[in-house]
Design an enzyme around this catalytic site. Structure first.
Site, PDB file in Angstrom:
ATOM      1  N   ASP A  12       0.836  -1.198   0.000  1.00 26.46           N
ATOM      2  CA  ASP A  12       0.000   0.000   0.000  1.00 26.46           C
ATOM      3  C   ASP A  12       0.877   1.256   0.000  1.00 26.46           C
ATOM      4  O   ASP A  12       1.994   1.229   0.522  1.00 26.46           O
ATOM      5  CB  ASP A  12      -0.885  -0.046   1.254  1.00 26.46           C
ATOM      6  N   GLY A  15       0.382   5.559  -4.213  1.00 24.19           N
ATOM      7  CA  GLY A  15      -0.234   6.846  -4.557  1.00 24.19           C
ATOM      8  C   GLY A  15       0.321   7.960  -3.688  1.00 24.19           C
ATOM      9  O   GLY A  15       0.703   9.034  -4.183  1.00 24.19           O
ATOM     10  N   ASN A  60     -10.351  -2.921  -6.928  1.00 30.17           N
ATOM     11  CA  ASN A  60      -9.545  -1.826  -7.496  1.00 30.17           C
ATOM     12  C   ASN A  60     -10.004  -1.353  -8.883  1.00 30.17           C
ATOM     13  O   ASN A  60      -9.548  -0.312  -9.365  1.00 30.17           O
ATOM     14  CB  ASN A  60      -8.057  -2.215  -7.575  1.00 30.17           C
ATOM     15  N   TRP A  61     -10.937  -2.087  -9.487  1.00 28.27           N
ATOM     16  CA  TRP A  61     -11.382  -1.697 -10.841  1.00 28.27           C
ATOM     17  C   TRP A  61     -12.119  -0.364 -10.844  1.00 28.27           C
ATOM     18  O   TRP A  61     -12.240   0.268 -11.887  1.00 28.27           O
ATOM     19  CB  TRP A  61     -12.285  -2.782 -11.435  1.00 28.27           C
ATOM     20  N   ARG A 182      -5.564  -2.772   8.113  1.00 27.53           N
ATOM     21  CA  ARG A 182      -6.719  -3.470   7.525  1.00 27.53           C
ATOM     22  C   ARG A 182      -6.222  -4.630   6.691  1.00 27.53           C
ATOM     23  O   ARG A 182      -5.097  -4.609   6.180  1.00 27.53           O
ATOM     24  CB  ARG A 182      -7.499  -2.513   6.598  1.00 27.53           C
TER      25      ARG A 182
END
Ligand code: FPP
Length: 225
Positions: A12, A15, A60-61, A182
């Protein structure tokens, strides 16, 4: 220190890593993809045999079109080179995830990677792509029903056999990066007894110290059981 046999990586923070540098999210994913081999080297040095890396989830789409397009075209373009390096190091490649939404080119790259490396081992890189733990259990149920498997013979090992991770042992340690605590639908069945370690580092920044700290944490937990 005892090495966990199978670790799961929830990669993760690509971004946020990119945002920090004023780069696009796609540049973050590029850096994230390029960071997998160095982390695999670290795992190898620590004696970890199996690494399952979560690169794309069934959820994630619904991300921006440009991001989805970038990930899919990168997979088609760059997977062969990525896998040829794994092959040189004697690592077996496998894919865990749903095939339905993937392009023929992506499926071909994934299948060729598995075929090229099928005789390798004992180290395994499991590319968890277009994966969801719930989707996997739906898939298992569909297969059991389609094959008319008698309910009385269904056991945990039957279910293991129908999972996309068929053949892999349970996950011992899950490492999630970028501070989120998570599981995000990652290897739910396989991680039933896993120890979870969260590092604040964004995935492209994950260091040897982070992986070593996770393994030390795993050892502290195991010593108490
Ligand atoms: C979540 O962090 C990460 C992903 C959805 C993708 C992870 C994928 C890789 C590391 C490899 C990329 C694979 C290919 C084939 C190019 P995020 O990017 O959503 O980060 P954020 O939470 O900071 O926004």
């Amino acid at each position: 220190m005892i090495a966990p046999k199978h670790i799961g990586l929830i990669m993760d923070g690509n971004g946020r890593w990119a945002q920090q540098r004023g780069l696009s999210r796609s540049a973050g994913h590029k850096a994230g993809f390029e960071h997998i081999p160095p982390v695999l080297e670290i795992c190898h040095d620590l004696g970890i045999q199996i690494v399952s890396a979560y690169a794309w989830s069934t959820e994630n789409w619904n991300r921006p079109k440009a991001e989805v397009g970038y990930i899919m075209s990168s997979l088609e373009k760059h997977l062969p080179e990525f896998v040829s390096k794994l092959h040189q190091r004697g690592v077996r490649f496998m894919h865990s995830g749903r095939r339905d939404e993937l392009t023929p080119e992506a499926l071909q790259a994934l299948d060729e990677a598995a075929t090229l490396t099928q005789q390798n081992g004992p180290e395994i890189f499991n590319f968890v792509f277009n994966y969801g733990g719930r989707a996997e259990l739906v898939n298992v149920t569909r297969k059991l029903l389609a094959e008319k498997v008698e309910s009385e013979v269904v056991s945990e090992s039957t279910i293991n056999h129908y999972l996309w991770t068929n053949g892999l042992p349970d996950v011992d340690l899950v490492i999630r990066t970028s501070g989120e605590q998570r599981l995000s639908n990652f290897l739910l069945w396989q991680s039933a007894y896993a120890c979870i370690y969260v590092t604040q580092a964004y995935w492209p920044d994950v260091s040897r110290d982070d992986v070593e700290a996770a393994v030390k944490y795993y050892n502290r937990v195991m010593a108490k059981i």
